[in-house]
Enzyme design. Structure first.
Site, PDB file in Angstrom:
ATOM      1  N   LEU A 129       9.103   6.706  10.784  1.00  0.00           N
ATOM      2  CA  LEU A 129       8.455   5.827   9.802  1.00  0.00           C
ATOM      3  C   LEU A 129       7.035   6.269   9.447  1.00  0.00           C
ATOM      4  O   LEU A 129       6.182   6.422  10.313  1.00  0.00           O
ATOM      5  CB  LEU A 129       8.417   4.387  10.366  1.00  0.00           C
ATOM      6  CG  LEU A 129       7.879   3.312   9.408  1.00  0.00           C
ATOM      7  CD1 LEU A 129       8.796   3.122   8.235  1.00  0.00           C
ATOM      8  CD2 LEU A 129       7.658   1.999  10.146  1.00  0.00           C
ATOM      9  N   ASP A 130       6.783   6.451   8.156  1.00  0.00           N
ATOM     10  CA  ASP A 130       5.445   6.772   7.634  1.00  0.00           C
ATOM     11  C   ASP A 130       4.886   8.092   8.167  1.00  0.00           C
ATOM     12  O   ASP A 130       3.662   8.293   8.182  1.00  0.00           O
ATOM     13  CB  ASP A 130       4.443   5.630   7.953  1.00  0.00           C
ATOM     14  CG  ASP A 130       4.849   4.325   7.300  1.00  0.00           C
ATOM     15  OD1 ASP A 130       5.593   4.364   6.307  1.00  0.00           O
ATOM     16  OD2 ASP A 130       4.439   3.264   7.803  1.00  0.00           O
ATOM     17  N   GLN A 131       5.776   8.963   8.631  1.00  0.00           N
ATOM     18  CA  GLN A 131       5.316  10.227   9.218  1.00  0.00           C
ATOM     19  C   GLN A 131       5.711  11.446   8.389  1.00  0.00           C
ATOM     20  O   GLN A 131       5.433  12.571   8.782  1.00  0.00           O
ATOM     21  CB  GLN A 131       5.889  10.389  10.634  1.00  0.00           C
ATOM     22  CG  GLN A 131       5.497   9.296  11.597  1.00  0.00           C
ATOM     23  CD  GLN A 131       4.006   9.270  11.861  1.00  0.00           C
ATOM     24  OE1 GLN A 131       3.370  10.302  11.945  1.00  0.00           O
ATOM     25  NE2 GLN A 131       3.450   8.072  11.946  1.00  0.00           N
TER      26      GLN A 131
ATOM     27  N   HIS B 246       3.381   4.456   0.645  1.00  0.00           N
ATOM     28  CA  HIS B 246       2.905   3.593   1.728  1.00  0.00           C
ATOM     29  C   HIS B 246       1.528   3.076   1.342  1.00  0.00           C
ATOM     30  O   HIS B 246       0.670   3.835   0.909  1.00  0.00           O
ATOM     31  CB  HIS B 246       2.837   4.350   3.055  1.00  0.00           C
ATOM     32  CG  HIS B 246       2.393   3.459   4.184  1.00  0.00           C
ATOM     33  ND1 HIS B 246       3.205   2.480   4.708  1.00  0.00           N
ATOM     34  CD2 HIS B 246       1.222   3.369   4.853  1.00  0.00           C
ATOM     35  CE1 HIS B 246       2.546   1.834   5.674  1.00  0.00           C
ATOM     36  NE2 HIS B 246       1.348   2.359   5.774  1.00  0.00           N
TER      37      HIS B 246
ATOM     38  N   GLY C 242       2.824   1.330   9.404  1.00  0.00           N
ATOM     39  CA  GLY C 242       3.613   0.130   9.657  1.00  0.00           C
ATOM     40  C   GLY C 242       3.275  -1.038   8.759  1.00  0.00           C
ATOM     41  O   GLY C 242       2.859  -0.858   7.617  1.00  0.00           O
TER      42      GLY C 242
END
Lengths: 284, 284, 284, 284
Positions: free
Chosen positions: C227-229, C192, C201
């Site tokens: 998402l992205d966690q 990311h 995001g």
């Protein structure tokens, strides 16, 4: 060396640098440091200009008026001139945590800070001894929930009486009220113990541990009405691992906090920072 | 944007910035980036000035003459003007090691480098395929001990025919001869795989392992007659530990080498570097 | 060297290391790397143990059964044994952005990655040439909004047919669906392009520019349903300034992204990572 | 927590970890931290092993004898056991420069150092006040050229009387004599204000400025008979530019020096360092 420093910003157009450096040269000033930036998104011009006053034909008192005339030629120009002496006067606000204060006092004593340590203000008495060891007056102003407003008036009066130029919140565990923030806009620097915008608010190291990040940080910013949202001056980071428990993060973070805060204070005192909206231009 | 960039240095005195920015403004140029430095030890003035040529009243052909007249007013002024187009042309010299070349080619393809990849010159044929994949001509010029001088004449002729502006030694395993160095002074960038001045010469990673350092580095510098002694443009480092054997240092070093070299090439291509004695002023 | 690597975690108690290293020694294995960590908050024991199989009295086929017997003595032990050969097989998922893929391919070719580049899977065809240059098969599987589920089934079948061990999302511009994520839990690494948890995001560099941060970063993490966690494996940062527009942040970010992703892939392939809840233990 | 820490090294062979962890478990010790390294070049085994003594069946007095029996099974094993209490006792040697001492005192007061600040020894009296503020005895022992040997005997007697375990040279501007070095081998840590092996000897920041490096550093190492040549424990660096004059390098260097020295002292006090020839194994 006896110098003047001009910080200015305005809408960009042709001839600004020429006009301003001509103004300096015309009165015998010799440019010793100039840094300029044009933001292409906003078409804003920013400049920091330092010149030697040795052969200046203009007295310090007359400089601002003369500069005012030049500034009028440009659209929306904001500017300020400051001089290498007298040094700006600093008040450091603290609670019980000592590392940032100790670091600033030590740096000041070693001549690293371009300012005068005028005052330490504590809402607890714990750090009075430390201030005293370094010969800086400590003023104890307790801040209680019900009496916060009154305490802040007291603080502001104190700053005024002492001709303070810059307030540094060195791990000061109180949120500064809106009246205070407004009066001191652009002149209060806070250190937040996280890499903003991550981990806003309380217990950022606990938050960092929970999220399992591999790098932690600290952020020095100007204080605005919204908590931890002000313009960032400088940030620093350090690596961490699964071995680091919250206490280790706190310990490692202390090193970053004091470095980042000291750097931001230095940059501000050397007039290297221009606030532009919620961002900063830092001529470093 | 169509721009001109002036790099200049001279003995410091009052009015240099004013004169130069006036010169730019007079002919309709708008300053978009200016960085200036005065070295207080040597009393030398350095400046990088970029301006928008959109409304320039002066043709590109006439600019140098006009500038020459201004420059004569100042003592010992060295200056050069370059334009945003055409892009400077780069020749990369390689042997068998691919990572620096691959990195430069990739960055060029992604538009990171402000230059034209004109040529790859190898004293081995190993990297011909790589150059070809990125559409850059590869020229094989073997360099044998007895025929080194002849090979260098061939290389220099090739550079001349191809209107090359910058030579990059991307882990090129040959010492460039004095004639070549002299002709290309300030225009050959080498990457040395150590944190200079530590570990000059051969096998720096082996040297680093033997000394037991905890940080290794790489250094990009202009090539001069003396091996690894030229003016440093940029350096980078990375941490290592007892677990890292020589092969690990080589692997970790590769990451630093390519970053440092690419950064130096970028800085040079954007005309951000002025050589001053054996040091550099880098306006980054 | 022919080695086995054990990764294990369990509730801590006395004698775990002794039992496991005794097990290794008993069958003639020589420990060449051992790293152990006890999380004092959760009382969890974690260990990575590598041993030389040269004189092993136990065949590779029999090792897991023998280990299973030892593991039963401990509460809640999770473990896996892997061998230095055959190398784990990697599939890289890409869209149009090339820098992360190019970096992985180059590192693979230079022998930096402890794995086999088996496959590049693209939802666009742009990077087919690049994969081909490095001799890695490229499979084009377009992903359209309506047909996403079907495309993912196709992808998963492909991974299965090719005996893939690790999926790397190298700036793959699609959110991987829950079925895929579940099947490949702990075996999909994503990069990311922000310093998580900041700027989750889309368009993190735009977000970073708007907030005016002075450092940007990149984060490699295992992909989970949110998402992205997912659990963070490694992060990297680089300094930025007011001069850096969004395009500069993107350019600077690319350097961090590829380094961070490659490092995470390396750590995973060398079996240095244990996922623990939403965090990772990384024995580096 | 009451713990024991074993540091050991020996010629590698099968079964060392099993034997040592078995020894710990046998007497009821619970391993809480184990880090092991085998140097493949020299075939040397290194280990750091920490265990909880809570349920130990062996008294602290009996542990070394029991360990001695185990150690005899291995070739050339060097080992030491230390306990979490009492804390090791530190003497800091200083001259006139305060930043490293101030930093160590502050860290000690904040509980960052796993040791007891027992003594500050100065060859000048300048820092007596600082030591006093932090409640640490200051002893003034002037060192004159003719009387250096006598002064060192006095220093060594003082260390002995005070049961000192570690000597820290915190910018102590004297070369420690061979007798002192021999007696205290592996127990004197010095901070050198350069990135060794670059800029050995006097005025490293001046040397750095002259060479035009873009990064400066500091190095903490054990003191040996040869100046600045001892085993390196830790190093740190920071970027510099053409704007940094020697005074700026000195200022920037101070930040690195104190961080690097404090880190080395911490690592030593936590028994994380094994000296191996002229290098160190650091289990961090």
């Amino acid at each position: 060396m006896n110098t003047a420093t001009l910080l200015c910003s305005c809408t960009d157009r042709t001839g600004i640098v020429a006009a301003l450096t001509h103004f300096v040269a015309e009165y015998g000033g010799n440019v010793i440091d100039l840094d300029q930036h044009t933001d292409s998104e906003t078409n804003q011009f920013f400049m920091r200009l330092v010149w030697d006053l040795r052969n200046s034909a203009l007295s310090r008192d007359d400089l601002p008026d003369a500069m005012g005339i030049v500034a009028k030629k440009f659209h929306n120009m904001h500017w300020s001139i400051s001089f290498s002496t007298p040094l700006p006067r600093i008040a450091v606000f603290v609670s019980k945590t000592q590392h940032c204060l100790a670091d600033l006092l030590l740096r000041h004593q070693m001549g690293e800070l371009n300012g005068e340590m005028a005052l330490v203000v504590g809402n607890h008495e714990d750090l009075a001894d430390l201030a005293e060891h370094f010969g800086v007056p400590f003023v104890y102003i307790p801040v209680h929930r019900e009496g916060k407003e009154k305490a802040e008036l007291e603080q502001r009066a104190l700053l005024s009486e002492n001709n303070i130029d810059l307030v540094v919140l060195a791990r000061y565990m109180q949120i500064v009220g809106p009246g205070f923030v407004e009066e001191w806009a652009g002149r209060i620097i806070n250190i937040h113990h996280s890499f903003l915008p991550a981990f806003v608010g309380a217990k950022p190291y606990r938050q960092a541990r929970t999220r399992g990040v591999k790098i932690i940080g600290a952020t020095a910013h100007y204080v605005t009405a919204e908590l931890d949202q002000g313009p960032i001056i400088t940030q620093g980071v350090t690596g961490v691992s699964h071995r680091d428990e919250v206490d280790d993060l706190i310990r490692k973070g202390r090193d970053i906090e004091r470095q980042v805060l000291a750097q931001a204070v230095r940059l501000h005192l050397e007039r290297r920072v221009i606030v532009s909206g919620n961002r900063t231009v830092v001529f470093s």
